[in-house]
Design a protein around this motif. Structure first.
Motif, mmCIF file in Angstrom:
data_model
loop_
_atom_site.group_PDB
_atom_site.id
_atom_site.type_symbol
_atom_site.label_atom_id
_atom_site.label_comp_id
_atom_site.label_asym_id
_atom_site.label_seq_id
_atom_site.Cartn_x
_atom_site.Cartn_y
_atom_site.Cartn_z
ATOM 1 N N ILE A 278 0.842 -1.202 0.000
ATOM 2 C CA ILE A 278 0.000 0.000 0.000
ATOM 3 C C ILE A 278 0.876 1.251 0.000
ATOM 4 O O ILE A 278 0.676 2.175 -0.792
ATOM 5 C CB ILE A 278 -0.910 0.035 1.248
ATOM 6 C CG1 ILE A 278 -1.809 -1.195 1.268
ATOM 7 C CG2 ILE A 278 -1.743 1.307 1.286
ATOM 8 C CD1 ILE A 278 -2.496 -1.413 2.591
ATOM 9 N N ASN A 279 1.858 1.258 0.902
ATOM 10 C CA ASN A 279 2.691 2.457 1.009
ATOM 11 C C ASN A 279 3.455 2.720 -0.278
ATOM 12 O O ASN A 279 3.560 3.862 -0.724
ATOM 13 C CB ASN A 279 3.651 2.342 2.190
ATOM 14 C CG ASN A 279 2.902 2.491 3.502
ATOM 15 O OD1 ASN A 279 1.818 3.066 3.523
ATOM 16 N ND2 ASN A 279 3.442 1.955 4.571
ATOM 17 N N ASP A 280 3.972 1.645 -0.891
ATOM 18 C CA ASP A 280 4.727 1.846 -2.137
ATOM 19 C C ASP A 280 3.818 2.459 -3.202
ATOM 20 O O ASP A 280 4.203 3.376 -3.913
ATOM 21 C CB ASP A 280 5.272 0.510 -2.660
ATOM 22 C CG ASP A 280 6.420 0.020 -1.797
ATOM 23 O OD1 ASP A 280 6.859 0.789 -0.912
ATOM 24 O OD2 ASP A 280 6.865 -1.131 -1.982
ATOM 25 N N GLY A 284 4.299 6.164 -4.443
ATOM 26 C CA GLY A 284 4.600 6.329 -5.869
ATOM 27 C C GLY A 284 3.672 7.364 -6.486
ATOM 28 O O GLY A 284 4.096 8.234 -7.247
ATOM 29 N N LEU A 285 2.404 7.289 -6.119
ATOM 30 C CA LEU A 285 1.437 8.245 -6.668
ATOM 31 C C LEU A 285 1.725 9.663 -6.171
ATOM 32 O O LEU A 285 1.594 10.635 -6.918
ATOM 33 C CB LEU A 285 0.014 7.825 -6.285
ATOM 34 C CG LEU A 285 -0.466 6.523 -6.941
ATOM 35 C CD1 LEU A 285 -1.711 5.988 -6.241
ATOM 36 C CD2 LEU A 285 -0.759 6.751 -8.420
ATOM 37 N N ILE A 286 2.135 9.747 -4.907
ATOM 38 C CA ILE A 286 2.459 11.077 -4.355
ATOM 39 C C ILE A 286 3.670 11.655 -5.112
ATOM 40 O O ILE A 286 3.660 12.808 -5.545
ATOM 41 C CB ILE A 286 2.740 10.985 -2.837
ATOM 42 C CG1 ILE A 286 1.438 10.650 -2.090
ATOM 43 C CG2 ILE A 286 3.340 12.283 -2.301
ATOM 44 C CD1 ILE A 286 1.604 10.280 -0.629
ATOM 45 N N LYS A 287 4.694 10.830 -5.280
ATOM 46 C CA LYS A 287 5.905 11.290 -6.002
ATOM 47 C C LYS A 287 5.541 11.744 -7.416
ATOM 48 O O LYS A 287 5.966 12.790 -7.882
ATOM 49 C CB LYS A 287 6.931 10.153 -6.098
ATOM 50 C CG LYS A 287 7.645 9.819 -4.801
ATOM 51 C CD LYS A 287 8.904 10.679 -4.625
ATOM 52 C CE LYS A 287 9.413 10.740 -3.203
ATOM 53 N NZ LYS A 287 8.504 10.982 -2.123
ATOM 54 N N GLN A 288 4.733 10.917 -8.061
ATOM 55 C CA GLN A 288 4.326 11.241 -9.433
ATOM 56 C C GLN A 288 3.625 12.606 -9.480
ATOM 57 O O GLN A 288 3.915 13.432 -10.330
ATOM 58 C CB GLN A 288 3.348 10.169 -9.873
ATOM 59 C CG GLN A 288 3.239 9.955 -11.362
ATOM 60 C CD GLN A 288 2.298 8.766 -11.592
ATOM 61 O OE1 GLN A 288 2.467 7.690 -11.009
ATOM 62 N NE2 GLN A 288 1.291 8.972 -12.400
ATOM 63 N N ASP A 328 5.092 13.913 3.366
ATOM 64 C CA ASP A 328 4.560 12.872 2.490
ATOM 65 C C ASP A 328 3.800 11.822 3.304
ATOM 66 O O ASP A 328 2.825 11.238 2.827
ATOM 67 C CB ASP A 328 5.706 12.191 1.737
ATOM 68 C CG ASP A 328 6.292 13.100 0.677
ATOM 69 O OD1 ASP A 328 5.829 14.249 0.562
ATOM 70 O OD2 ASP A 328 7.226 12.666 -0.025
ATOM 71 N N VAL A 329 4.273 11.582 4.524
ATOM 72 C CA VAL A 329 3.593 10.593 5.376
ATOM 73 C C VAL A 329 2.162 11.061 5.666
ATOM 74 O O VAL A 329 1.214 10.279 5.597
ATOM 75 C CB VAL A 329 4.374 10.393 6.703
ATOM 76 C CG1 VAL A 329 3.616 9.485 7.648
ATOM 77 C CG2 VAL A 329 5.767 9.846 6.417
#
Ligand code: HEM
Length: 563
Positions: A278-280, A284-288, A328-329
């Motif tokens: 889930i976190n990955d 990943g979506l947040i980074k994107q 981000d957390v």
């Protein structure tokens, strides 16, 4: 079509699992701690889901808190713990509400908690004194999954995040979401065509779960679960983590915090693996989303033309608007919370709404005629204006939320002494600091003091006024105050609170009403339904929440909308 998550078994098995569940946790409540450190072997929580967590909150409270002798002045309802097991706890509380009134203290075995089912009292707790309470045990259980997301967040975090999240649900975005709801509901109904042609029985609960999952994924983080057509590893991981939260709550001590527990204990390893999936994905979506520089001007964001925006998700908005202090957390916690809060709730109201409608063929015909009047034989997806015209569909959704609220109980813990108004009762009760509280939405919504024929599915009740001077200081239900998409807590003076009320009210209420109205209207426009089970056997699950036990099996038939 396959469901993204494992299906539950038949009703009998549901009951067996639930029974074992309740007995395990309640047994723990009445035994001395040293007698038992793990739940009994007959309890297997493999198929518990988010909705079952509410049951845990309830049973946890039963186990841990309460003082029968405290000077709160409340009527005390005493009994044996067995009276509370064998069915969902919120159902078991209803007869006590009728006997003891809108405020009573339940003292079964050594445990005590306060049950509130009076609109005047509930108004005081949710609207007048929201910060005299926190989420108590609910926050403790959800924290490992939602972190500091809005639902479990303590006041300091909540205040900040709520301020940032609420503007995300602005008018232009909701307008755009209407298109998304139509698009996803269209996939749902097209998919049903095959079943209609072959005469296959379909589980409509499963179908509604899939469509609401696809919608929340796209709306919140622009992620296509595609669960109407395939399985999704991330959503299985979410459910597995929720099951783990359920499992943890049955233990006396947090063994998972011991050094190396997450590497040694198999189910902790599984939990860790699922949390990583889930976190990955979310990270990943947040980074994107962070890769693209956007404007941070709130006004500009709220007025933009979403038809020209490549990524209209809530995540994108939050990334644009984020303050320097948002990590981000925290973003991950926000997304996770919305994924969980906005999925099964909507699926449940659609399921129960359809369940109620198919048992009232005349009413169903009338609703279908109203839908035809708006669309004729034009097979288009609804607009915002259409939804405003579809009042009777919206009232059906509201009525389903009244009869089957999800969640049926709101949980709070008192942070300071609070003296309650009398409402329908004779005595003035004081909630004592540290006390755990159940606000029974179920009782409120089915109270004969507040509703005419409370158990009847009658969507048009919301067009009629209702008053009861017997409930002191309750203004009654006033249809003239029915101004938004649904008859809210203001129109009902806190007798109808499917989305909660006050400072911690649901931030997705408009979103959910639009989504449910569109999915329901598009489904009813295209099909007639025939329930393949005795309605009496469409029971509720053992948890404190209220999905069907065993699904909603239907035969469907294409209908021709009136031109
Ligand atoms: C029919 C659908 C829904 C129902 C019945 C529902 C119900 C509720 C209720 C009763 C609460 C208040 C809980 C409490 O006071 O303890 C709540 C809170 C919340 N809901 Fe919903 N909800 C629905 C849909 C959604 C959707 C679609 C989203 C997001 C997209 C959402 C996000 C939230 C959040 C973030 C909170 C926490 C608010 C806060 O504490 O400030 N919900 N919901």
């Amino acid at each position: 079509m396959r469901r993204a998550t494992p299906r539950r078994g038949d009703a009998a098995r549901e009951r067996a699992v639930g029974d074992a569940w309740n007995r395990a946790v309640v047994a723990r409540a009445v035994k001395e701690p040293e007698e038992e450190t793990i739940p009994s072997d007959d309890f297997k929580p493999e198929e518990l889901k988010f909705r079952d967590i509410v049951s845990l909150w309830v049973t946890q409270i039963l186990q841990t808190y309460g003082d029968k002798e405290s000077k709160d002045n409340a009527p005390v309802c005493e009994g044996v713990i067995d009276d509370l097991v064998g069915g969902p706890i919120f159902l078991a509380l209803y007869p006590y509400f009728r006997r003891y009134g809108g405020v009573f203290k339940l003292a079964f075995g050594p445990k005590v908690f306060m049950v509130l089912s009076d609109p005047v009292v509930v108004r005081e707790v949710l609207k007048e004194k929201p910060f005299s309470f926190d989420k108590g045990v609910l926050a403790e259980i959800l924290e490992p999954i939602m972190g500091q997301g809005l639902i479990p967040a303590p006041y300091a975090v909540w205040k900040n995040r709520r301020r940032q999240l609420v503007p995300g649900f602005h008018k232009a975005w909701l307008d755009h979401m209407v298109g998304l709801f139509g698009h996803c509901s269209n996939a749902l109904v097209r998919n049903l065509d095959k079943a209609a042609a072959s005469g296959e029985v379909v589980d409509m609960e499963e179908r509604f779960c899939s469509v609401s999952l696809d919608i929340i994924g796209l709306a919140v983080f622009n992620y296509d679960f595609g669960s109407v057509t395939k399985e999704s590893p991330i959503i299985s991981a979410v459910y597995n983590c929720l099951q783990e939260a359920a499992h943890r709550s049955t233990f006396y001590f947090p063994y998972w915090n011991l050094p190396f527990a997450t590497d040694i204990v198999p189910r902790q390893r599984e939990f860790k693996k699922n949390m990583s999936i889930i976190n990955d994905t979310l990270n990943g979506l947040i980074k994107q989303a962070q890769q693209f520089e956007g404007t941070d001007d709130l006004e500009e964001l709220q007025n933009r033309d979403y038809s020209k925006v490549k990524d209209p998700s809530l995540l994108r908005f939050l990334v644009d608007i984020r303050g320097a202090d948002v990590t981000d957390v925290q973003l991950r916690d926000d997304l996770m919370t919305m994924l969980i809060a906005g999925h099964e709730t909507t699926a449940a109201v659609l399921t129960w709404g359809l369940f109620c409608l198919v048992q009232k063929p005349e009413l169903l015909k009338r609703i279908q005629a109203d839908i035809d009047e708006v669309f004729g034989d034009d097979d288009r997806t609804p607009t915002y204006d259409d939804i405003q015209k579809l009042e009777s569909v919206r009232l059906c959704i509201a009525e389903a939320l009244r009869l089957y609220p999800e969640p049926p109980i709101l949980i709070r813990r008192c942070l300071e002494d609070v003296t309650l108004p009398k409402g329908a009762g004779d005595v003035e009760v004081t909630l004592i600091k540290g006390m755990d509280i159940f606000i029974s939405v179920w009782n409120l919504h089915r109270s004969p003091e507040c509703w005419e024929n409370p158990d009847e599915f009658d969507p048009f009740r919301f067009k009629r006024p209702f008053k009861n001077p017997g409930v002191k200081d309750w203004a009654g239900y006033n249809p003239d105050l029915l101004t938004g998409l649904y008859p809210n807590e203001v129109a009902s003076d806190f007798a109808f609170i499917p989305f909660g009320a006050g400072a911690r009210k649901c931030i997705g209420d408009q979103f959910a009403m639009l989504e449910a109205t569109i999915a329901m209207a598009m489904t009813l426009r295209r099909y007639d339904f025939e329930l393949q089970k005795d309605p009496k056997d469409i029971g509720m699950e053992m948890g404190a929440t209220i999905h069907t036990a065993g699904g909603l099996p239907m035969k469907i038939k294409r209908r021709t909308p009136a031109a």
